[in-house]
Design an enzyme around this catalytic site. Structure first.
Site, PDB file in Angstrom:
ATOM      1  N   ARG A 169      17.695  41.427 -30.090  1.00  0.00           N
ATOM      2  CA  ARG A 169      18.099  42.740 -29.589  1.00  0.00           C
ATOM      3  C   ARG A 169      19.087  42.671 -28.408  1.00  0.00           C
ATOM      4  O   ARG A 169      19.134  43.582 -27.594  1.00  0.00           O
ATOM      5  CB  ARG A 169      16.880  43.580 -29.177  1.00  0.00           C
ATOM      6  CG  ARG A 169      15.958  43.950 -30.338  1.00  0.00           C
ATOM      7  CD  ARG A 169      16.624  44.923 -31.296  1.00  0.00           C
ATOM      8  NE  ARG A 169      15.668  45.457 -32.247  1.00  0.00           N
ATOM      9  CZ  ARG A 169      15.431  44.938 -33.458  1.00  0.00           C
ATOM     10  NH1 ARG A 169      16.101  43.875 -33.847  1.00  0.00           N
ATOM     11  NH2 ARG A 169      14.556  45.488 -34.268  1.00  0.00           N
ATOM     12  N   SER A 218      13.219  53.426 -32.489  1.00  0.00           N
ATOM     13  CA  SER A 218      12.162  52.682 -31.804  1.00  0.00           C
ATOM     14  C   SER A 218      12.391  52.692 -30.298  1.00  0.00           C
ATOM     15  O   SER A 218      13.494  52.410 -29.829  1.00  0.00           O
ATOM     16  CB  SER A 218      12.123  51.236 -32.306  1.00  0.00           C
ATOM     17  OG  SER A 218      11.772  51.197 -33.672  1.00  0.00           O
ATOM     18  N   GLU A 300      13.758  49.320 -25.843  1.00  0.00           N
ATOM     19  CA  GLU A 300      14.829  49.148 -26.835  1.00  0.00           C
ATOM     20  C   GLU A 300      15.872  50.255 -26.648  1.00  0.00           C
ATOM     21  O   GLU A 300      17.058  50.031 -26.848  1.00  0.00           O
ATOM     22  CB  GLU A 300      14.283  49.163 -28.263  1.00  0.00           C
ATOM     23  CG  GLU A 300      15.329  48.870 -29.311  1.00  0.00           C
ATOM     24  CD  GLU A 300      14.751  48.504 -30.656  1.00  0.00           C
ATOM     25  OE1 GLU A 300      15.386  48.835 -31.664  1.00  0.00           O
ATOM     26  OE2 GLU A 300      13.679  47.875 -30.694  1.00  0.00           O
TER      27      GLU A 300
END
EC number: 1.3.1.98
Length: 307
Positions: A169, A218, A300
């Site tokens: 990520r 998310s 996130e």
């Protein structure tokens, strides 16, 4: 910020531009400027002319973003139609940074190329590259060949996987550097099979996620395990939604913000939430999870601007 005037630019510059309508959560304050370049040459010229003291923030479709209520002291760069092309070149897919992930997945499938993992990711290719977006055990890095970008100084550069140093990520893309396109080399597949797989993924997403609510995807990264090479990834059984649920935060609220009762890793605006309420609820979740399990959840969703 000092007024900026560029008489030769071909793009659109707007001062004091509210950003709330450009994000999926529909919250946030005003940016000093929003610039929408006409094409790559226009963007490069703009960046070269922009004083070095002025901050730049590249913004995609705002699908995974909270803009704080105090707004953003920067020039927001938002790419549009001049950057959303999708081309198939043999076994490669070349996509503009503004091309939606879902559109790229579908066009690749038409050509028998498997980028199906992108189909349910709510964003654009620029963001997918910057954040190494992934789903169903596949990541952008798995298929990445190169990207073109405009640096803060206005130079056109080609970036390799080594330049970006893909991790779970995240990448090491410089702040203010704007990705304008990316090239992928996906595995081959039967077009009908690939499209059928994406339809299955969509049905599963709609069954398990609050797709009709105002969310930003998310909220937290899955607690990362580690691959055989020592790289952090989320291809394991420990999921953010589970530790949030175990901490009793499914359906938790703060003002107009709520952790979805349907999927507790989705932070939603039930109507009238402020950015402060959304971020505040997220921080409450992080504390509760840490208190109950000792796990520190990492955001996130990107949060930018002044409180």
């Amino acid at each position: 910020m000092t007024d900026i005037s560029f008489p030769d630019m071909r793009g659109k510059l707007t001062s004091q531009r509210p950003l709330s309508d450009l994000t999926w959560l529909r919250v946030g304050g005003v940016a000093d400027y929003l610039y929408q370049p006409a094409d790559a040459d226009d963007l490069a010229a703009f960046m070269r002319a922009l004083p070095e003291t002025v901050s730049v923030f590249p913004m995609g479709v705002g699908s995974n973003l909270i803009v704080r209520d105090g707004g953003l002291r920067a020039v927001v760069i938002r790419l549009g139609r001049g950057f959303n092309q999708i081309e198939i070149d043999g076994d490669h897919v070349i996509a503009g940074a503004a091309a939606l992930d879902a559109h790229v997945a579908r066009k690749a499938a038409d050509a028998g190329l498997d980028l199906t993992f992108l189909r349910t990711i709510p964003g654009s290719i620029g963001g997918a590259v910057r954040m190494n977006a992934g789903c169903y055990g596949s990541y952008t890095a798995d298929h990445f060949v190169s990207a073109q970008a405009i640096t803060r100084s206005g130079d056109l550069v080609t970036l390799t996987a080594q330049d970006l140093d893909f991790k779970y990520r995240q990448t090491t893309l410089d702040d203010g550097c704007v990705v304008i396109s990316a090239t992928f080399a996906p595995p081959k597949g039967d077009p009908d099979t690939l499209h059928a797989r994406m339809e299955t993924q969509l049905r599963k997403r709609d069954e398990t996620q609050p797709t009709k609510d105002r969310s930003a995807g998310s909220t937290f990264r899955n607690p990362a395990g580690f691959s055989s090479t020592g790289q952090a990834d989320d291809r394991h059984d420990l999921k953010a939604w589970k530790v949030i649920d175990d901490a009793g935060m499914r359906g938790a609220t703060l003002g107009g913000a709520q952790m979805s009762p349907k999927h507790p890793n989705f932070l939603i605006n039930t109507g009238g939430a402020t950015a402060a309420e959304l971020e505040g609820l997220g921080e409450e979740v992080r504390k509760k999870v840490y208190d109950s399990s000792g796990i520190t959840l990492e955001w996130e969703i990107m949060r930018i601007g002044e409180k």
